[in-house]
Design a protein around this motif. Structure first.
Motif, PDB file in Angstrom:
ATOM      1  N   THR A 277       0.834  -1.201   0.000  1.00 30.70           N
ATOM      2  CA  THR A 277       0.000   0.000   0.000  1.00 30.70           C
ATOM      3  C   THR A 277       0.865   1.246   0.000  1.00 30.70           C
ATOM      4  OG1 THR A 277      -1.828   1.087   1.144  1.00 30.70           O
ATOM      5  CG2 THR A 277      -0.120   0.138   2.511  1.00 30.70           C
ATOM      6  N   HIS A 278       0.199   2.383  -0.104  1.00 35.45           N
ATOM      7  CA  HIS A 278       0.821   3.693   0.085  1.00 35.45           C
ATOM      8  C   HIS A 278       0.158   4.326   1.295  1.00 35.45           C
ATOM      9  CE1 HIS A 278       1.260   8.127  -1.341  1.00 35.45           C
ATOM     10  NE2 HIS A 278       2.241   7.790  -0.534  1.00 35.45           N
ATOM     11  N   LEU A 279       0.932   4.617   2.325  1.00 30.71           N
ATOM     12  CA  LEU A 279       0.375   5.133   3.578  1.00 30.71           C
ATOM     13  C   LEU A 279       0.108   6.631   3.488  1.00 30.71           C
ATOM     14  CD1 LEU A 279       2.616   3.256   6.179  1.00 30.71           C
ATOM     15  CD2 LEU A 279       0.289   2.675   5.481  1.00 30.71           C
ATOM     16  N   ARG A 280      -0.861   7.064   4.288  1.00 29.20           N
ATOM     17  CA  ARG A 280      -1.164   8.499   4.380  1.00 29.20           C
ATOM     18  C   ARG A 280       0.019   9.249   5.001  1.00 29.20           C
ATOM     19  NH1 ARG A 280      -6.556  10.081   4.665  1.00 29.20           N
ATOM     20  NH2 ARG A 280      -6.036  11.535   6.347  1.00 29.20           N
ATOM     21  N   PRO A 281       0.126  10.563   4.740  1.00 27.88           N
ATOM     22  CA  PRO A 281       1.229  11.337   5.332  1.00 27.88           C
ATOM     23  C   PRO A 281       1.257  11.245   6.860  1.00 27.88           C
ATOM     24  CG  PRO A 281       0.155  12.600   3.607  1.00 27.88           C
ATOM     25  CD  PRO A 281      -0.674  11.370   3.796  1.00 27.88           C
ATOM     26  N   GLU A 282       0.073  11.143   7.490  1.00 27.40           N
ATOM     27  CA  GLU A 282       0.038  11.034   8.951  1.00 27.40           C
ATOM     28  C   GLU A 282       0.680   9.742   9.446  1.00 27.40           C
ATOM     29  OE1 GLU A 282      -3.283  13.589   7.479  1.00 27.40           O
ATOM     30  OE2 GLU A 282      -2.490  11.597   6.987  1.00 27.40           O
ATOM     31  N   ARG A 283       0.720   8.729   8.589  1.00 28.65           N
ATOM     32  CA  ARG A 283       1.358   7.460   8.940  1.00 28.65           C
ATOM     33  C   ARG A 283       2.781   7.373   8.404  1.00 28.65           C
ATOM     34  NH1 ARG A 283      -1.436   2.784   9.725  1.00 28.65           N
ATOM     35  NH2 ARG A 283       0.679   1.962   9.874  1.00 28.65           N
ATOM     36  N   GLY A 284       3.313   8.470   7.910  1.00 31.65           N
ATOM     37  CA  GLY A 284       4.683   8.491   7.415  1.00 31.65           C
ATOM     38  C   GLY A 284       4.813   8.612   5.921  1.00 31.65           C
ATOM     39  N   GLY A 285       3.742   8.257   5.189  1.00 32.74           N
ATOM     40  CA  GLY A 285       3.775   8.419   3.740  1.00 32.74           C
ATOM     41  C   GLY A 285       4.605   7.396   2.987  1.00 32.74           C
ATOM     42  N   GLY A 286       5.030   6.326   3.653  1.00 37.00           N
ATOM     43  CA  GLY A 286       5.812   5.301   2.970  1.00 37.00           C
ATOM     44  C   GLY A 286       4.947   4.445   2.054  1.00 37.00           C
ATOM     45  N   SER A 287       5.599   3.626   1.263  1.00 40.43           N
ATOM     46  CA  SER A 287       4.862   2.756   0.353  1.00 40.43           C
ATOM     47  C   SER A 287       5.567   1.416   0.253  1.00 40.43           C
ATOM     48  CB  SER A 287       4.742   3.381  -1.038  1.00 40.43           C
ATOM     49  OG  SER A 287       6.003   3.420  -1.689  1.00 40.43           O
ATOM     50  N   LEU A 288       4.782   0.396  -0.089  1.00 38.10           N
ATOM     51  CA  LEU A 288       5.323  -0.937  -0.342  1.00 38.10           C
ATOM     52  C   LEU A 288       4.709  -1.439  -1.643  1.00 38.10           C
ATOM     53  CD1 LEU A 288       6.076  -3.692   2.239  1.00 38.10           C
ATOM     54  CD2 LEU A 288       5.092  -4.312   0.038  1.00 38.10           C
ATOM     55  N   THR A 289       5.528  -1.567  -2.671  1.00 39.40           N
ATOM     56  CA  THR A 289       5.093  -2.020  -3.993  1.00 39.40           C
ATOM     57  C   THR A 289       5.426  -3.496  -4.135  1.00 39.40           C
ATOM     58  OG1 THR A 289       5.634   0.173  -4.854  1.00 39.40           O
ATOM     59  CG2 THR A 289       5.234  -1.568  -6.463  1.00 39.40           C
ATOM     60  N   ALA A 290       4.470  -4.282  -4.623  1.00 36.76           N
ATOM     61  CA  ALA A 290       4.666  -5.726  -4.764  1.00 36.76           C
ATOM     62  C   ALA A 290       4.708  -6.106  -6.235  1.00 36.76           C
ATOM     63  CB  ALA A 290       3.552  -6.487  -4.056  1.00 36.76           C
ATOM     64  N   LEU A 291       5.708  -6.908  -6.601  1.00 36.19           N
ATOM     65  CA  LEU A 291       5.781  -7.510  -7.930  1.00 36.19           C
ATOM     66  C   LEU A 291       5.766  -9.025  -7.761  1.00 36.19           C
ATOM     67  CD1 LEU A 291       8.435  -5.372  -9.877  1.00 36.19           C
ATOM     68  CD2 LEU A 291       5.952  -5.193  -9.935  1.00 36.19           C
ATOM     69  N   PRO A 292       4.590  -9.620  -7.587  1.00 35.89           N
ATOM     70  CA  PRO A 292       4.541 -11.082  -7.506  1.00 35.89           C
ATOM     71  C   PRO A 292       4.738 -11.700  -8.882  1.00 35.89           C
ATOM     72  CG  PRO A 292       2.331 -10.162  -7.381  1.00 35.89           C
ATOM     73  CD  PRO A 292       3.277  -8.990  -7.404  1.00 35.89           C
ATOM     74  N   ILE A 293       5.420 -12.827  -8.914  1.00 38.24           N
ATOM     75  CA  ILE A 293       5.674 -13.560 -10.149  1.00 38.24           C
ATOM     76  C   ILE A 293       5.013 -14.925 -10.047  1.00 38.24           C
ATOM     77  CG2 ILE A 293       7.472 -14.588 -11.605  1.00 38.24           C
ATOM     78  CD1 ILE A 293       9.370 -12.416 -10.627  1.00 38.24           C
ATOM     79  N   ILE A 294       4.321 -15.343 -11.114  1.00 37.06           N
ATOM     80  CA  ILE A 294       3.791 -16.706 -11.147  1.00 37.06           C
ATOM     81  C   ILE A 294       4.063 -17.309 -12.516  1.00 37.06           C
ATOM     82  CG2 ILE A 294       1.994 -16.395  -9.403  1.00 37.06           C
ATOM     83  CD1 ILE A 294      -0.012 -16.236 -11.692  1.00 37.06           C
ATOM     84  N   GLU A 295       4.047 -18.618 -12.547  1.00 39.29           N
ATOM     85  CA  GLU A 295       4.351 -19.369 -13.764  1.00 39.29           C
ATOM     86  C   GLU A 295       3.079 -19.996 -14.305  1.00 39.29           C
ATOM     87  OE1 GLU A 295       6.358 -23.615 -14.353  1.00 39.29           O
ATOM     88  OE2 GLU A 295       7.793 -22.111 -13.658  1.00 39.29           O
ATOM     89  N   THR A 296       2.799 -19.782 -15.583  1.00 42.57           N
ATOM     90  CA  THR A 296       1.662 -20.422 -16.230  1.00 42.57           C
ATOM     91  C   THR A 296       2.138 -21.669 -16.977  1.00 42.57           C
ATOM     92  OG1 THR A 296       1.942 -18.999 -18.169  1.00 42.57           O
ATOM     93  CG2 THR A 296       0.373 -18.280 -16.488  1.00 42.57           C
ATOM     94  N   GLU A 297       1.204 -22.549 -17.268  1.00 43.32           N
ATOM     95  CA  GLU A 297       1.511 -23.767 -18.016  1.00 43.32           C
ATOM     96  C   GLU A 297       0.767 -23.723 -19.334  1.00 43.32           C
ATOM     97  OE1 GLU A 297       0.509 -27.054 -15.564  1.00 43.32           O
ATOM     98  OE2 GLU A 297       2.132 -26.699 -14.125  1.00 43.32           O
ATOM     99  N   ALA A 298       1.515 -23.784 -20.432  1.00 43.78           N
ATOM    100  CA  ALA A 298       0.938 -23.753 -21.779  1.00 43.78           C
ATOM    101  C   ALA A 298       0.041 -22.537 -21.972  1.00 43.78           C
ATOM    102  CB  ALA A 298       0.178 -25.040 -22.067  1.00 43.78           C
ATOM    103  N   GLN A 299       0.460 -21.392 -21.452  1.00 40.28           N
ATOM    104  CA  GLN A 299      -0.232 -20.099 -21.610  1.00 40.28           C
ATOM    105  C   GLN A 299      -1.653 -20.121 -21.034  1.00 40.28           C
ATOM    106  OE1 GLN A 299       0.448 -18.419 -25.657  1.00 40.28           O
ATOM    107  NE2 GLN A 299       1.477 -20.369 -26.054  1.00 40.28           N
ATOM    108  N   ASN A 300      -1.878 -20.961 -20.044  1.00 41.36           N
ATOM    109  CA  ASN A 300      -3.220 -21.096 -19.482  1.00 41.36           C
ATOM    110  C   ASN A 300      -3.418 -20.063 -18.371  1.00 41.36           C
ATOM    111  OD1 ASN A 300      -5.729 -21.925 -18.670  1.00 41.36           O
ATOM    112  ND2 ASN A 300      -5.023 -23.799 -17.656  1.00 41.36           N
ATOM    113  N   LEU A 301      -4.015 -18.925 -18.728  1.00 39.03           N
ATOM    114  CA  LEU A 301      -4.259 -17.871 -17.746  1.00 39.03           C
ATOM    115  C   LEU A 301      -5.462 -18.176 -16.873  1.00 39.03           C
ATOM    116  CD1 LEU A 301      -3.713 -14.636 -19.882  1.00 39.03           C
ATOM    117  CD2 LEU A 301      -2.065 -15.908 -18.531  1.00 39.03           C
ATOM    118  N   SER A 302      -6.271 -19.180 -17.242  1.00 40.16           N
ATOM    119  CA  SER A 302      -7.484 -19.485 -16.481  1.00 40.16           C
ATOM    120  C   SER A 302      -7.266 -20.579 -15.452  1.00 40.16           C
ATOM    121  CB  SER A 302      -8.610 -19.892 -17.438  1.00 40.16           C
ATOM    122  OG  SER A 302      -8.245 -21.058 -18.160  1.00 40.16           O
ATOM    123  N   ALA A 303      -6.003 -20.968 -15.204  1.00 42.83           N
ATOM    124  CA  ALA A 303      -5.736 -21.941 -14.152  1.00 42.83           C
ATOM    125  C   ALA A 303      -6.037 -21.321 -12.784  1.00 42.83           C
ATOM    126  CB  ALA A 303      -4.289 -22.423 -14.230  1.00 42.83           C
TER     127      ALA A 303
END
Length: 516
Positions: free
Chosen positions: A309-335
């Motif tokens: 998340t991105h915190l409000r200035p009252e909470r310091g204004g810091g942020s945490l950005t997530a880049l999760p990675i996952i592997e698909t099988e045979a281009q199956n996005l509906s798994a």
């Protein structure tokens, strides 16, 4: 000197009084302690008899100091996932409660280090000096403590920053088949944060030792390890360590976020995380559901990614950005796992194996990639030069498929196809070669204005380098772009003139005459 009987009696009385006083003040205090014993040891799990007051996710000490995490609490026994080398454990070994939840060390000394999910060093630099610990499982920030995502997180990759932008505090999924360059995009993003005051955390889950060593070497070679923490749970580690790894990495990142700093966390990859959780669940006899994953696998990842998340200035204004990675099988996005994570995150970057095989790297398929938040954070200069680039590029791909049927094409269609091929060629980018926002804007504006239409494809990279070098004579425009100001028409004209002058030596006299 001889003492009298009276003096000896007085000394003895004084000694006895002192002894009585010491005994009275040092009475032993009895405290009850619950002790159980192991009834079964399996691969990464144990079943415990006893411990009637144990709590969910409590930390236990098994045998001579192996840590375990309470996973199941059944009427007859307690299921525990093991977090260390359990080879010496056996049935009958004693188990003691700690009365605490699992916590990890946090602090500045972790930067530049390689540790396991419990904070133990995996490098040769000794124990990190940390004066604070945070629980592995922590509640996500309240809605009222969050602020809108407003600042871009530049990856240095043209196709992402221009077409699928990411903001600080966003959760952007990276997915694709095996060996399509998913980790390469994450590593490029970490390398591009050098000098931007962003703390980076690379969490390797279930990866081979050689792959992790290669990532660490790349980070070190490009000066990125100084501001990066590497959390490692290898494929040979117990599944319990792989299960807690992303939560531990997030807690380590939250320490910096709550100080008002920006943090980037890469989870590589959550497919292995889900498999480790499935293995533990099936061994502990939890009921299997779709694709044998337990029904709470969605909650497993949602409670992890909600902490970004991105915190409000009252909470310091810091942020945490997530880049999760996952592997698909045979281009199956509906798994099961891909659909779960697509619904949890704020967008996805899809890497196509077909584009990879054609050498179009990074193989980002623009039509299946989206950013639901980052467009609001994108620098105005991008919107000025690439606002319709994604749509026109998608139309080009459809037109290219149609043209393969051998249909006769008119001149306008042929020009559209030629422009699209040059755009695709310009969007190619070598690994670990990030570009600044000003360099990207310059190149994208040149290609959308047709300056590269007459450049032969083998010379596109040379033409791009010439255009990037031309920015050296436009420091005011570079400053305007990087400060997030809107480019005025005269600035765009200056960009175009500089780019045309840089490209003209590669075109030949007749092409230059045609352009003029």
């Amino acid at each position: 000197m001889n003492r009298t009987p009276e003096s000896l009696t007085a000394a003895l009385d004084a000694a006895m009084a002192t002894l009585d006083e010491a005994v009275a003040g040092g009475k032993a205090r009895l405290t009850p302690e619950e002790i159980g014993h192991i009834t079964y040891i399996g691969k990464g799990i144990a079943l415990i008899d006893g411990l009637p007051g144990v709590r969910s996710e409590e930390l236990l000490m098994l045998g001579d100091g192996v840590q375990g995490l309470v996973f199941n609490i059944d009427p007859e026994q307690v299921g525990v996932i093991l977090l260390g080398d359990y080879g010496a454990l056996g049935a009958g070994d004693l188990v003691r409660r700690s009365g605490e939840v699992l916590a990890v060390p946090v602090g500045e000394d972790l930067l530049g280090r390689v540790v396991d999910p419990l904070g133990r060093p995996r490098d040769s630099r000794g124990e990190p000096v940390c004066h604070e610990r945070l629980p592995v499982e922590r509640p996500a920030a309240e809605v009222m403590d969050r602020a809108p995502v407003t600042v871009p997180l530049a990856t240095g990759i043209k196709v992402i920053d221009a077409l699928i932008p990411i903001g600080r505090g966003q959760r952007e999924l990276i997915l694709g088949d095996r060996q399509t360059g998913k980790s390469a995009i994450a590593i490029d993003t970490i390398v591009n944060q050098r000098g931007k005051d962003v703390v980076c955390i690379y969490c390797a889950i279930g990866q081979r030792s050689s792959s992790i060593a290669r990532v660490i070497e790349q980070l070190q070679r490009h000066g990125a390890l100084d501001y990066t923490l590497v959390v490692v749970a290898e494929g040979d580690d117990p599944p319990g360590l792989q299960y807690i790894a992303p939560y531990a990495a997030t807690s380590m990142g939250e320490f910096f976020m709550e100080q008002g700093r920006d943090v980037l966390v890469v989870y590589d990859d959550l497919t292995q995380h889900a498999r480790a959780y499935r293995e533990l669940s099936l061994l502990l006899r939890r009921p299997p559901g779709r694709e044998a994953f337990p029904g709470d696998i969605f909650y497993l990842h949602s409670r992890l990614l909600e902490r970004s998340t991105h915190l409000r200035p009252e909470r310091g204004g810091g942020s945490l950005t997530a880049l999760p990675i996952i592997e698909t099988e045979a281009q199956n996005l509906s798994a099961y796992i891909p659909t779960n994570l697509i619904s949890i995150t704020d967008g996805q970057i899809y890497l196509s194996p077909q584009l990879f095989q054609k050498g179009l790297l990074p193989p980002v398929e623009v039509g299946k990639s989206v950013s639901r938040v980052g467009g609001k954070t994108q620098l105005p200069a991008y919107r000025a030069v690439a606002s319709d680039l994604k749509l026109s590029y998608a139309q080009f791909e459809e037109l290219e498929i149609f043209s393969r049927f051998g249909t006769r094409l008119d001149d306008e269609t042929r020009r559209t196809l030629e422009r699209g091929r040059k755009v695709r060629g310009i969007l190619k980018q070598p690994q670990l070669s990030p570009l600044s926002p000003a360099e990207q804007v310059m190149v994208l504006y040149a290609v959308t204005q047709g300056l590269f239409d007459a450049v032969p494809e083998p010379e596109l990279s040379q033409a791009e380098a010439a255009v990037v070098a031309a920015l050296g004579i436009l420091p005011d425009i570079v400053r305007t772009i990087e400060q997030g100001e809107t480019l005025k028409p005269e600035a765009l004209e200056a960009l175009l003139a500089a780019a045309r002058k840089a490209v003209s030596p590669l075109l030949g006299p007749e092409k230059v005459a045609d352009d003029h």
